[in-house]
Design an enzyme around this catalytic site. Structure first.
Site, PDB file in Angstrom:
ATOM      1  N   SER A   9       9.118 -19.212  -0.773  1.00 57.08           N
ATOM      2  CA  SER A   9       9.337 -20.395  -1.133  1.00 57.08           C
ATOM      3  C   SER A   9       9.445 -21.466   0.338  1.00 57.08           C
ATOM      4  O   SER A   9      10.264 -21.279   1.219  1.00 57.08           O
ATOM      5  CB  SER A   9      10.943 -20.391  -1.803  1.00 57.08           C
ATOM      6  OG  SER A   9      11.135 -21.920  -1.848  1.00 57.08           O
ATOM      7  N   HIS A  34       5.085 -21.146  -3.000  1.00 55.91           N
ATOM      8  CA  HIS A  34       6.211 -21.712  -4.010  1.00 55.91           C
ATOM      9  C   HIS A  34       6.677 -22.985  -3.570  1.00 55.91           C
ATOM     10  O   HIS A  34       7.371 -23.102  -2.582  1.00 55.91           O
ATOM     11  CB  HIS A  34       7.163 -20.701  -4.354  1.00 55.91           C
ATOM     12  CG  HIS A  34       8.139 -20.829  -5.254  1.00 55.91           C
ATOM     13  ND1 HIS A  34       7.839 -20.721  -6.840  1.00 55.91           N
ATOM     14  CD2 HIS A  34       9.451 -21.411  -5.473  1.00 55.91           C
ATOM     15  CE1 HIS A  34       8.961 -21.369  -7.478  1.00 55.91           C
ATOM     16  NE2 HIS A  34       9.808 -21.717  -6.805  1.00 55.91           N
ATOM     17  N   ASP A  36       9.066 -26.109  -4.422  1.00 61.73           N
ATOM     18  CA  ASP A  36      10.468 -26.223  -5.046  1.00 61.73           C
ATOM     19  C   ASP A  36      10.598 -28.039  -5.146  1.00 61.73           C
ATOM     20  O   ASP A  36      11.064 -28.565  -4.146  1.00 61.73           O
ATOM     21  CB  ASP A  36      11.546 -25.739  -4.614  1.00 61.73           C
ATOM     22  CG  ASP A  36      11.704 -24.186  -5.026  1.00 61.73           C
ATOM     23  OD1 ASP A  36      11.553 -23.893  -6.191  1.00 61.73           O
ATOM     24  OD2 ASP A  36      11.864 -23.356  -3.888  1.00 61.73           O
ATOM     25  N   MET A  38      13.067 -31.112  -6.373  1.00 63.35           N
ATOM     26  CA  MET A  38      14.372 -31.216  -6.966  1.00 63.35           C
ATOM     27  C   MET A  38      14.569 -32.771  -7.047  1.00 63.35           C
ATOM     28  O   MET A  38      14.229 -33.472  -6.077  1.00 63.35           O
ATOM     29  CB  MET A  38      15.440 -30.535  -6.193  1.00 63.35           C
ATOM     30  CG  MET A  38      15.210 -29.176  -5.922  1.00 63.35           C
ATOM     31  SD  MET A  38      16.348 -28.333  -4.911  1.00 63.35           S
ATOM     32  CE  MET A  38      15.587 -26.704  -5.167  1.00 63.35           C
ATOM     33  N   HIS A  67       7.182 -25.806  -8.836  1.00 71.71           N
ATOM     34  CA  HIS A  67       8.438 -25.171  -9.767  1.00 71.71           C
ATOM     35  C   HIS A  67       9.281 -26.777  -9.848  1.00 71.71           C
ATOM     36  O   HIS A  67       9.975 -27.115  -8.808  1.00 71.71           O
ATOM     37  CB  HIS A  67       9.244 -24.098  -8.965  1.00 71.71           C
ATOM     38  CG  HIS A  67      10.508 -24.207  -9.868  1.00 71.71           C
ATOM     39  ND1 HIS A  67      11.510 -23.358  -9.045  1.00 71.71           N
ATOM     40  CD2 HIS A  67      11.155 -24.589 -10.715  1.00 71.71           C
ATOM     41  CE1 HIS A  67      12.617 -23.028  -9.817  1.00 71.71           C
ATOM     42  NE2 HIS A  67      12.214 -24.068 -10.941  1.00 71.71           N
ATOM     43  N   MET A  69      12.099 -28.857 -10.773  1.00 74.35           N
ATOM     44  CA  MET A  69      13.492 -29.205 -11.331  1.00 74.35           C
ATOM     45  C   MET A  69      13.861 -30.641 -11.516  1.00 74.35           C
ATOM     46  O   MET A  69      14.525 -31.204 -10.377  1.00 74.35           O
ATOM     47  CB  MET A  69      14.510 -28.143 -10.395  1.00 74.35           C
ATOM     48  CG  MET A  69      14.518 -26.770 -10.355  1.00 74.35           C
ATOM     49  SD  MET A  69      14.718 -26.047  -8.968  1.00 74.35           S
ATOM     50  CE  MET A  69      13.339 -26.083  -7.919  1.00 74.35           C
ATOM     51  N   MET A 138      15.032 -17.663 -13.853  1.00 70.48           N
ATOM     52  CA  MET A 138      15.879 -17.804 -12.634  1.00 70.48           C
ATOM     53  C   MET A 138      16.889 -16.817 -12.299  1.00 70.48           C
ATOM     54  O   MET A 138      17.294 -16.339 -13.485  1.00 70.48           O
ATOM     55  CB  MET A 138      16.555 -19.327 -12.948  1.00 70.48           C
ATOM     56  CG  MET A 138      15.913 -20.679 -12.724  1.00 70.48           C
ATOM     57  SD  MET A 138      14.812 -20.946 -11.472  1.00 70.48           S
ATOM     58  CE  MET A 138      15.967 -20.823  -9.964  1.00 70.48           C
ATOM     59  N   ASP A 176      12.878 -15.927  -9.536  1.00 70.13           N
ATOM     60  CA  ASP A 176      13.089 -16.967  -8.652  1.00 70.13           C
ATOM     61  C   ASP A 176      14.539 -16.845  -8.080  1.00 70.13           C
ATOM     62  O   ASP A 176      15.526 -17.283  -8.897  1.00 70.13           O
ATOM     63  CB  ASP A 176      12.770 -18.186  -9.008  1.00 70.13           C
ATOM     64  CG  ASP A 176      12.677 -19.440  -7.953  1.00 70.13           C
ATOM     65  OD1 ASP A 176      13.051 -19.049  -6.544  1.00 70.13           O
ATOM     66  OD2 ASP A 176      12.415 -20.415  -8.373  1.00 70.13           O
TER      67      ASP A 176
HETATM   68  C1  DX5 Z   1      15.919 -22.857  -6.232  1.00 68.05           C
HETATM   69  C2  DX5 Z   1      14.604 -22.580  -6.015  1.00 68.05           C
HETATM   70  C3  DX5 Z   1      14.163 -21.191  -5.269  1.00 68.05           C
HETATM   71  C4  DX5 Z   1      14.628 -20.977  -3.836  1.00 68.05           C
HETATM   72  C5  DX5 Z   1      14.691 -19.796  -3.654  1.00 68.05           C
HETATM   73  O1  DX5 Z   1      16.371 -23.596  -6.907  1.00 68.05           O
HETATM   74  O2  DX5 Z   1      14.007 -22.611  -7.023  1.00 68.05           O
HETATM   75  O3  DX5 Z   1      12.629 -21.380  -5.180  1.00 68.05           O
HETATM   76  O4  DX5 Z   1      13.777 -21.687  -2.700  1.00 68.05           O
HETATM   77  O5  DX5 Z   1      15.436 -19.218  -2.524  1.00 68.05           O
HETATM   78  P1  DX5 Z   1      15.915 -17.892  -1.916  1.00 68.05           P
HETATM   79  O6  DX5 Z   1      14.852 -16.819  -1.825  1.00 68.05           O
HETATM   80  O7  DX5 Z   1      16.592 -18.171  -0.855  1.00 68.05           O
HETATM   81  O8  DX5 Z   1      16.966 -17.604  -3.019  1.00 68.05           O
HETATM   82 ZN    ZN Z   2      11.705 -22.033  -7.212  1.00 75.12          ZN
END
Ligand code: DX5
Ligand code: ZN
Length: 221
Positions: A9, A34, A36, A38, A67, A69, A138, A176
Site C-alpha cells: 500500500s 495498492h 488508497d 480517501m 481502492h 474510499m 476490509m 486489506d
Molecule cells: C486503509 C487502507 C489500507 C492501508 C493498509 O483504509 O485501505 O490499504 O494502507 O495499511 P496497513 O497495512 O498499515 O494496515
Molecule cells: Zn486499501
C-alpha cells in the site's frame, strides 16, 4: 487455487521519495501497487488523488490496484482509468447503483471489484459476484494505515470462499488492513489470495525483504 499476490500500500510510502519507493516495489516480488484514495467524507481521512496516482504510474512497472474510499465513486471512474488504474474497487457502502458502477469500471477497460467494510454482511454479494474480478474484505476500519488486524476476518474469508465456490467462480479475495507475516498464512488457509500490506512493509528497515517474505509465505502451502 490461484497464485497469491502481494500489493504494497503506497499510503505508507514516503511521499517525498515516491519514485524511490515505486522502484523499490518494481524490484521486489510484489505483484501490484495498492493505491488508497480517501475523500474525507466516506472515511475521515484524506489521502491523495489523480496527480499522485499519475506520478506513481509514470514509474510503476506493475498494475495499479486502486481502492476508492470515496462517496459516489461513479463520478470519477473515467478519471481514475485515465491516470493509470488497472483494477478499481469500490465500497458496497459508497454507491447506490453498484451494478452500474461495476459496468462503468469495465467499460473503461479496468478490472472491477467490490469492497466490504467489516460489518457489512457477505450475503449482499450473492447476486453481484459474477460481475466481480475480486472482492476486497476490509480487516480494519478503513481510513488509516497502521491499525490492528481484526480476527473476525478469518471467518468472513472462509464464508466468502464458500459462496464463491458454490457459484463455480474463481473470484479473488483481497485482504486489506493489518496484514503481516504473522497472519498471512492463516488468511491463505481461510481462502484469501491477494494481500495488501502498508506499514508492515514500509515501516520496516528492509521493505524489499519484507515483501519477498510475505510472497514466499503466502505461496508456500
Ligand atoms: C486503509 C487502507 C489500507 C492501508 C493498509 O483504509 O485501505 O490499504 O494502507 O495499511 P496497513 O497495512 O498499515 O494496515
Ligand atoms: Zn486499501
Amino acid at each position: 487455487m490461484a497464485s497469491k499476490l502481494i500489493a504494497p500500500s503506497m499510503l505508507a510510502a514516503d511521499f517525498g521519495n515516491l519514485q524511490r519507493d515505486t522502484e523499490m516495489v518494481n524490484n521486489s516480488d510484489a505483484d501490484w501497487f495498492h493505491i488508497d484514495v480517501m475523500d474525507g467524507h466516506f472515511v475521515p481521512n484524506i489521502s491523495y488523488g489523480m496527480p499522485v496516482i499519475a506520478a506513481i504510474k509514470k514509474h510503476a512497472k506493475k498494475p495499479l490496484d486502486v481502492h476508492l474510499m470515496i462517496e459516489k465513486p461513479e463520478r470519477y471512474i473515467e478519471e481514475f482509468a485515465k491516470v493509470g488504474a488497472d483494477i478499481i474497487t469500490v465500497h458496497y457502502e459508497s454507491t447506490v447503483h453498484l451494478h452500474r458502477t461495476l459496468r462503468q469500471i469495465k467499460d473503461v477497460g479496468c478490472k472491477a471489484g467490490i469492497v466490504l467494510n467489516i460489518t457489512t454482511p457477505l450475503n449482499v454479494l450473492e447476486d453481484i459476484l459474477p460481475e466481480c474480478y475480486m472482492i476486497l474484505l476490509m480487516s480494519i476500519n478503513p481510513g488509516f494505515g497502521g491499525q490492528k488486524f481484526e480476527d473476525i476476518t478469518y471467518k468472513r474469508v472462509k464464508n466468502l470462499r464458500k459462496m464463491i465456490n458454490k457459484q463455480g467462480l474463481d473470484t479473488r479475495i483481497e485482504i486489506d488492513g493489518g496484514v503481516t507475516d504473522k497472519n498471512i498464512e492463516k488468511l491463505v488457509e481461510a481462502g484469501a489470495d491477494t494481500f495488501v500490506a502498508g506499514s508492515h512493509v514500509f515501516k520496516n528497515d528492509d521493505p524489499t525483504a519484507t515483501i519477498n517474505n510475505l510472497k514466499r509465505i503466502a505461496n508456500t502451502n
